[in-house]
Design an enzyme around this catalytic site. Structure first.
Site, PDB file in Angstrom:
ATOM      1  N   LYS A  21      83.952 -90.205  77.578  1.00 46.98           N
ATOM      2  CA  LYS A  21      82.751 -89.757  76.863  1.00 46.98           C
ATOM      3  C   LYS A  21      82.777 -88.237  76.802  1.00 46.98           C
ATOM      4  O   LYS A  21      82.542 -87.566  77.792  1.00 46.98           O
ATOM      5  CB  LYS A  21      81.491 -90.236  77.616  1.00 46.98           C
ATOM      6  CG  LYS A  21      80.314 -90.482  76.744  1.00 46.98           C
ATOM      7  CD  LYS A  21      79.298 -89.450  76.479  1.00 46.98           C
ATOM      8  CE  LYS A  21      78.680 -88.424  77.235  1.00 46.98           C
ATOM      9  NZ  LYS A  21      78.240 -87.314  76.345  1.00 46.98           N
ATOM     10  N   GLU A  50      83.951 -82.574  89.468  1.00 50.72           N
ATOM     11  CA  GLU A  50      84.217 -81.142  89.244  1.00 50.72           C
ATOM     12  C   GLU A  50      82.922 -80.542  88.733  1.00 50.72           C
ATOM     13  O   GLU A  50      82.556 -80.762  87.578  1.00 50.72           O
ATOM     14  CB  GLU A  50      85.296 -80.958  88.171  1.00 50.72           C
ATOM     15  CG  GLU A  50      86.641 -81.515  88.533  1.00 50.72           C
ATOM     16  CD  GLU A  50      87.445 -80.593  89.423  1.00 50.72           C
ATOM     17  OE1 GLU A  50      86.902 -79.547  89.860  1.00 50.72           O
ATOM     18  OE2 GLU A  50      88.596 -80.921  89.700  1.00 50.72           O
ATOM     19  N   CYS A  74      83.322 -73.011  84.620  1.00 52.10           N
ATOM     20  CA  CYS A  74      82.718 -73.360  85.915  1.00 52.10           C
ATOM     21  C   CYS A  74      83.135 -72.410  87.021  1.00 52.10           C
ATOM     22  O   CYS A  74      82.351 -72.124  87.918  1.00 52.10           O
ATOM     23  CB  CYS A  74      83.103 -74.788  86.262  1.00 52.10           C
ATOM     24  SG  CYS A  74      84.868 -75.074  86.062  1.00 52.10           S
ATOM     25  N   GLU A  76      73.739 -70.871  88.806  1.00 49.63           N
ATOM     26  CA  GLU A  76      74.766 -70.821  87.769  1.00 49.63           C
ATOM     27  C   GLU A  76      74.117 -70.557  86.411  1.00 49.63           C
ATOM     28  O   GLU A  76      73.252 -71.307  85.974  1.00 49.63           O
ATOM     29  CB  GLU A  76      75.521 -72.146  87.734  1.00 49.63           C
ATOM     30  CG  GLU A  76      76.641 -72.115  86.725  1.00 49.63           C
ATOM     31  CD  GLU A  76      77.510 -73.356  86.786  1.00 49.63           C
ATOM     32  OE1 GLU A  76      76.959 -74.462  86.660  1.00 49.63           O
ATOM     33  OE2 GLU A  76      78.730 -73.212  86.958  1.00 49.63           O
TER      34      GLU A  76
HETATM   35  P1  NAP Z   1      76.187 -81.716  81.976  1.00 46.07           P
HETATM   36  O1  NAP Z   1      74.854 -81.613  81.405  1.00 46.07           O
HETATM   37  O2  NAP Z   1      76.348 -82.088  83.395  1.00 46.07           O
HETATM   38  O3  NAP Z   1      76.971 -82.732  81.046  1.00 46.07           O
HETATM   39  C1  NAP Z   1      78.287 -83.123  81.306  1.00 46.07           C
HETATM   40  C2  NAP Z   1      78.532 -84.488  80.688  1.00 46.07           C
HETATM   41  O4  NAP Z   1      77.726 -85.482  81.342  1.00 46.07           O
HETATM   42  C3  NAP Z   1      78.162 -84.570  79.224  1.00 46.07           C
HETATM   43  O5  NAP Z   1      79.098 -85.396  78.577  1.00 46.07           O
HETATM   44  C4  NAP Z   1      76.787 -85.218  79.287  1.00 46.07           C
HETATM   45  O6  NAP Z   1      76.380 -85.837  78.100  1.00 46.07           O
HETATM   46  C5  NAP Z   1      76.975 -86.214  80.388  1.00 46.07           C
HETATM   47  N1  NAP Z   1      75.733 -86.691  81.000  1.00 46.07           N
HETATM   48  C6  NAP Z   1      74.483 -86.186  80.911  1.00 46.07           C
HETATM   49  N2  NAP Z   1      73.615 -86.919  81.660  1.00 46.07           N
HETATM   50  C7  NAP Z   1      74.341 -87.900  82.235  1.00 46.07           C
HETATM   51  C8  NAP Z   1      74.032 -88.960  83.128  1.00 46.07           C
HETATM   52  N3  NAP Z   1      72.796 -89.160  83.610  1.00 46.07           N
HETATM   53  N4  NAP Z   1      75.021 -89.772  83.529  1.00 46.07           N
HETATM   54  C9  NAP Z   1      76.290 -89.587  83.095  1.00 46.07           C
HETATM   55  N5  NAP Z   1      76.645 -88.610  82.250  1.00 46.07           N
HETATM   56  C10 NAP Z   1      75.686 -87.759  81.822  1.00 46.07           C
HETATM   57  O7  NAP Z   1      77.016 -80.386  81.843  1.00 46.07           O
HETATM   58  P2  NAP Z   1      77.220 -79.522  80.530  1.00 46.07           P
HETATM   59  O8  NAP Z   1      75.894 -79.010  80.120  1.00 46.07           O
HETATM   60  O9  NAP Z   1      77.992 -80.285  79.531  1.00 46.07           O
HETATM   61  O10 NAP Z   1      78.211 -78.379  81.071  1.00 46.07           O
HETATM   62  C11 NAP Z   1      77.792 -77.297  81.843  1.00 46.07           C
HETATM   63  C12 NAP Z   1      77.947 -77.572  83.321  1.00 46.07           C
HETATM   64  O11 NAP Z   1      79.220 -78.156  83.634  1.00 46.07           O
HETATM   65  C13 NAP Z   1      77.897 -76.353  84.169  1.00 46.07           C
HETATM   66  O12 NAP Z   1      77.072 -76.562  85.265  1.00 46.07           O
HETATM   67  C14 NAP Z   1      79.336 -76.125  84.638  1.00 46.07           C
HETATM   68  O13 NAP Z   1      79.505 -75.442  85.823  1.00 46.07           O
HETATM   69  C15 NAP Z   1      79.840 -77.479  84.741  1.00 46.07           C
HETATM   70  N6  NAP Z   1      81.304 -77.490  84.579  1.00 46.07           N
HETATM   71  C16 NAP Z   1      82.093 -77.683  85.667  1.00 46.07           C
HETATM   72  C17 NAP Z   1      83.460 -77.667  85.538  1.00 46.07           C
HETATM   73  C18 NAP Z   1      84.368 -77.879  86.706  1.00 46.07           C
HETATM   74  O14 NAP Z   1      85.558 -78.071  86.523  1.00 46.07           O
HETATM   75  N7  NAP Z   1      83.902 -77.849  87.922  1.00 46.07           N
HETATM   76  C19 NAP Z   1      84.024 -77.473  84.301  1.00 46.07           C
HETATM   77  C20 NAP Z   1      83.197 -77.282  83.219  1.00 46.07           C
HETATM   78  C21 NAP Z   1      81.827 -77.300  83.374  1.00 46.07           C
HETATM   79  P3  NAP Z   1      75.672 -84.884  76.990  1.00 46.07           P
HETATM   80  O15 NAP Z   1      76.775 -84.129  76.376  1.00 46.07           O
HETATM   81  O16 NAP Z   1      75.026 -85.784  76.026  1.00 46.07           O
HETATM   82  O17 NAP Z   1      74.691 -84.018  77.727  1.00 46.07           O
END
Ligand code: NAP
Ligand code: MG
Length: 496
Positions: free
Chosen positions: A190, A264, A298, A399
């Site tokens: 996804k 991650e 991240c 963050e």
């Molecule tokens: P996010 O809101 O956590 O979303 C990540 C993914 O999860 C998206 O595909 C999202 O769908 C989905 N999602 C949302 N709610 C969910 C649920 N209840 N159950 C399962 N999946 C769900 O993060 P983001 O806004 O896309 O990205 C920013 C964040 O990601 C930051 O905090 C960043 O630090 C973190 N990040 C971490 C890494 C790492 O390697 N550690 C790398 C990149 C980013 P939707 O797209 O529809 O919201």
């Protein structure tokens, strides 16, 4: 912003709307619903995409299970290696198109997305090697009679659900795909709602590479599709990259069938500059560490600790460097910084800049969105440097996920370690020094999954990457990554 002549839109964008990719076939969401993905440089609609939900996840998981127990199971390690090498060649051939899709969908400059080619291809080739070099062992038993044979097998964990964020679409999709293919698992992926396009194109390439139908499935949609995957009894493992908050929800949702998990998550990484560092490499290095991809990484080095004797000079040079990194049209090959990925992300970053000022910090570069000219319609934020920051302030703890850095003075090695560790996160860290003792002392003292010395944000397919503390668990890349997609079976034979 218009496409210059040297760019042509990938034919892939022409078919509308973009369906789901399930069992090797394109199909609309069962509900018939679609959603729009926007170009963040212009705010304009880029494509219409199928809005998958729980019922579509059911279909995709069933297809992944059939493939796991059917044709894919008959692929020997060298067969999996071969299709992965073929996929690596296809990704290489089509990378200009994949990079363009990400530039249009995410806003990352074409200069950056095109650079992703080397890593994307290297990842696939590295894991193709692991497909044939990962194996069990034989064990001499002291319990069975002397005439015995004990060995272990490394078997695939099964159907993997992967959930990706938007900040590096094609690279992240390939990173998730590699251990799945190498280990013999199957995948339901996804992508983030903001950036689904390059992942769909990649799925199409997997068929061309000879990977059987159903091994790779892509369901585009919102968080509820991810939640359905996390709770699905037919999914054996979830590989998640995204926010800590969503990661916690996935851990809870996965309890029903005790899924294996890798997480991650977010970060607030310390980047520590000692007074003996070579400033000619450290100033641009520290700027790239936080401003690359407009800070939407991240492991971005967002807490920049600078030793007091060079603090004033460093801040001055960093601000100058930041002011020179003006965001621009992501399709212009000379642009180094594009817009933020979405209106939501722009609002978030703007909100945090406001909080920083309210709490008494001061900007010496950037600090407000670009609100005039052609860029006013996009989500452009210039690199922003905060000084007069206290470790307790929210901009030093939470963050932001934007091009915002807090520069903090420090005095001693011990202090740098203690303050560097004063965070709920533990993803990456940087150390800049010419002194080997200092480098190792700080590297050992920091509680983070990676420490970069005199470099930053370097990723290597062979080197494990992941978090300590609230930055998650599990490692991506390297042998360790493969092991998370395999389970060990012991076979004990009494031959007497
Ligand atoms: P996010 O809101 O956590 O979303 C990540 C993914 O999860 C998206 O595909 C999202 O769908 C989905 N999602 C949302 N709610 C969910 C649920 N209840 N159950 C399962 N999946 C769900 O993060 P983001 O806004 O896309 O990205 C920013 C964040 O990601 C930051 O905090 C960043 O630090 C973190 N990040 C971490 C890494 C790492 O390697 N550690 C790398 C990149 C980013 P939707 O797209 O529809 O919201
Ligand atoms: Mg989101």
């Amino acid at each position: 912003m218009t496409l210059p002549q040297s760019f042509s839109l990938p034919p892939f964008l022409a078919s509308r709307p973009k369906p789901l990719f399930i069992d090797g076939k394109w199909q609309p969401a069962l509900s018939g619903a679609t959603f729009q993905t926007l170009n963040p440089a212009t705010g304009q609609v880029l494509a219409e995409v199928a809005h998958g939900a729980a019922a579509d996840i059911d279909l995709a998981v069933a297809a992944a299970r059939r493939a796991l127990e059917g044709p894919w199971r008959r692929f020997r390690p060298a067969d999996r290696q071969n299709v992965m090498l073929r996929l690596a060649d296809l990704v290489d051939q089509h990378f200009d198109e994949l990079a363009l899709l990400d530039t249009l969908d995410l806003g990352a400059p074409i200069s950056r997305t095109r650079l992703g080619r080397t890593r994307a291809v290297a990842l696939l080739r590295y894991y193709a090697g692991l497909a044939t070099s990962t194996h069990g062992e034989s064990i001499e038993s002291s319990v069975l009679p002397a005439e015995s044979l004990v060995y272990t097998r490394q078997e695939p964990v099964g159907v993997v659900g992967a959930i990706n964020p938007w900040n590096g679409p094609i690279g992240m999709a390939i990173w998730k795909l590699c251990p799945v293919l190498a280990s013999g698992c199957t995948l339901v992926l996804k992508p983030a709602e903001q950036t689904p396009l390059s992942t769909l194109r990649l799925a199409e390439l997997t068929l061309e590479a000879g990977i059987p139908e159903g091994v790779v499935n892509v369901v585009t949609g919102m968080g509820d599709a991810g939640a359905a995957l996390a709770a699905h009894p037919g999914v054996d493992k979830i590989a998640f990259t995204g926010s800590t908050e969503v990661g916690q929800k996935i851990v809870q949702a996965s309890a029903g069938n005790l899924k294996r998990l890798s997480m991650e998550l977010g970060g607030k990484s310390p980047n520590i500059v000692f007074a003996d560092a070579d400033l000619d490499i450290t100033v641009p290095g520290a700027a790239r560490a936080v401003f690359a991809n407009s800070g939407q990484i991240c492991s971005a080095g967002t807490r920049l600790f600078v030793q007091r004797p060079i603090y004033e000079e460093f801040v001055h040079r960093l601000a100058e460097h930041a002011n020179g990194m003006r965001p621009g049209d992501p399709l212009d090959p000379d642009t180094l910084l594009g817009p933020l990925a979405s209106q939501e992300q722009l609002d978030r970053v703007t909100h945090y800049i406001g909080i920083g000022r309210e709490q008494g910090a001061r900007t010496v570069a950037g600090g407000s969105r670009i609100a005039s000219g052609e860029m006013a319609n996009g989500y452009f934020m210039p690199p922003t440097v905060f000084v007069d920051v206290d470790d307790r302030m929210r901009i030093a703890r939470e963050e932001i996920f934007g091009p915002v850095v807090a520069v903090l003075p420090f005095d001693t090695v011990e202090e740098a370690i203690v303050r560097g560790n004063d965070s709920e996160y533990g993803l990456g860290a940087g150390v800049w020094t010419r002194d080997l003792n200092t480098a190792h002392l700080v590297a050992h003292g920091l509680r983070t999954g990676t420490v970069w010395v005199n470099c930053y944000q370097v990723l290597d397919p062979a080197v494990p990457f992941g978090g300590y503390k609230m930055s998650g668990y599990g490692r991506e890349s390297g042998n360790e990554h493969m092991r998370e997609y395999l389970q060990t079976k012991a076979v004990m034979l009494n031959l007497g």
